[in-house]
Enzyme design. Structure first.
Site, PDB file in Angstrom:
ATOM      1  N   TYR A  47       0.774  -1.097  -0.158  1.00 44.24           N
ATOM      2  CA  TYR A  47      -0.005   0.048  -0.180  1.00 44.24           C
ATOM      3  C   TYR A  47       0.910   1.272  -0.010  1.00 44.24           C
ATOM      4  O   TYR A  47       0.320   2.306  -0.295  1.00 44.24           O
ATOM      5  CB  TYR A  47      -1.052   0.073   1.395  1.00 44.24           C
ATOM      6  CG  TYR A  47      -1.804  -1.083   1.262  1.00 44.24           C
ATOM      7  CD1 TYR A  47      -2.139  -2.002   0.453  1.00 44.24           C
ATOM      8  CD2 TYR A  47      -2.665  -1.270   2.436  1.00 44.24           C
ATOM      9  CE1 TYR A  47      -2.970  -3.085   0.344  1.00 44.24           C
ATOM     10  CE2 TYR A  47      -3.566  -2.243   2.571  1.00 44.24           C
ATOM     11  CZ  TYR A  47      -4.010  -3.301   1.522  1.00 44.24           C
ATOM     12  OH  TYR A  47      -4.722  -4.186   2.026  1.00 44.24           O
ATOM     13  N   HIS A 105       0.531 -11.707   2.044  1.00 48.72           N
ATOM     14  CA  HIS A 105      -0.304 -10.904   1.351  1.00 48.72           C
ATOM     15  C   HIS A 105      -1.103 -11.467   0.370  1.00 48.72           C
ATOM     16  O   HIS A 105      -2.161 -11.505   0.153  1.00 48.72           O
ATOM     17  CB  HIS A 105       0.268  -9.506   0.747  1.00 48.72           C
ATOM     18  CG  HIS A 105      -0.634  -8.547   0.308  1.00 48.72           C
ATOM     19  ND1 HIS A 105      -0.222  -7.264   0.240  1.00 48.72           N
ATOM     20  CD2 HIS A 105      -2.116  -8.718   0.095  1.00 48.72           C
ATOM     21  CE1 HIS A 105      -1.379  -6.344   0.023  1.00 48.72           C
ATOM     22  NE2 HIS A 105      -2.558  -7.259   0.147  1.00 48.72           N
TER      23      HIS A 105
END
Length: 268
Positions: A47, A105
């Site tokens: 991110y 992730h």
């Protein structure tokens, strides 16, 4: 506060996601979330906002032990040496001595899962994180990961909302004692014009987003809606003062399908 217990972790059941939040606006919304009572913050290396999340945590004045902080290891760093090094770098950006939950992730088939999970478990043993988990793992990978991981996994973070059926995945997580953490729980705003959710919402004076989040919470899921709007923060956390009936839950289940995924070809 609604919490979900899973393999030794006590996870605040309503958090704030930070995907696509950047710069000062990210720090501002996270700080505001902490101010109004959120105690679960979700970020990720990919991110590129861990520094802003760390800034908000320090600025908020909330005690570190009161906040459940999650970040995720980018799949390109799944080799054992890379994973621990990348986790250390996350802590530097977050300005924290540890995170509460460190996730893989998304799967990386080019690196043996046993090696990656061994490194993830070692990161936990070193104190870099209190708990470990997985994200975007399907049923087969959940079962494999739980079997071979040297330390208990506590969750699988996946896309889940009224338009996406996940019964087999939920069942696999339940069998393993894993919490289901729902990202994009309001389908990136798609639910706001849904007539079924609007009708149910009128009965409770709630928005479609609140109905969707309540539907997930009543299944025992953790929800991490993302918003960049301050007024939505209060709305998203204000879902514990009513309860959907079994019939209403069923109506919302009927909105889902296996093809209801919002994030096609990529994972957040």
């Amino acid at each position: 506060m609604y919490v979900v217990n899973a393999n030794g972790a006590c996870i605040p059941g309503i958090g704030i996601g930070t995907w696509k939040l950047q710069g000062r606006s990210c720090a501002r919304i996270v700080e505001q979330a902490l101010e109004i009572g959120y105690r679960h913050i979700d970020t990720a290396q990919s991110y590129e906002n861990e520094s802003e999340v760390g800034e908000a945590l320090h600025a908020s004045g909330v005690k570190r032990e009161e906040v459940f902080l999650t970040t995720k290891v980018n799949s390109i760093y799944f080799a054992p040496g890379d994973l621990e090094r990348s986790a250390e770098e996350s802590l530097v950006r977050l300005r924290q001595p540890y995170v509460d939950l460190l996730l893989l992730h998304r799967p990386n088939p080019s690196i043996p899962l046993a090696e990656t999970l061994g490194a993830l478990a070692h990161a936990k043993r070193r104190g870099l994180t209190r708990h470990i988990g997985i994200s975007n793992f399907n049923v087969g990978l959940v079962e494999e990961a739980v079997k071979i991981c040297p330390e208990p996994l506590v969750c699988n973070q996946v896309e889940y909302h009224p338009y996406l059926d996940q019964p087999k995945l939920k069942a696999a997580c339940n069998r393993a004692g894993l919490a289901v953490v729902a990202y994009s729980p309001i389908a990136m705003g798609k639910i706001n014009s849904d007539e079924t959710l609007l009708q149910i919402g009128r009965l409770y004076r709630k928005t479609p987003a609140q109905i969707a989040l309540r539907w997930l919470v009543q299944q025992g899921a953790v929800v991490i809606p993302r918003t960049s709007r301050s007024e939505r923060l209060s709305e998203n956390i204000n879902i514990l003062d009513f309860q959907l009936t079994d019939a209403e839950m069923d109506r919302i289940y009927q909105l889902g399908s296996p093809e209801g995924r919002i994030h096609r070809g990529s994972f957040v």
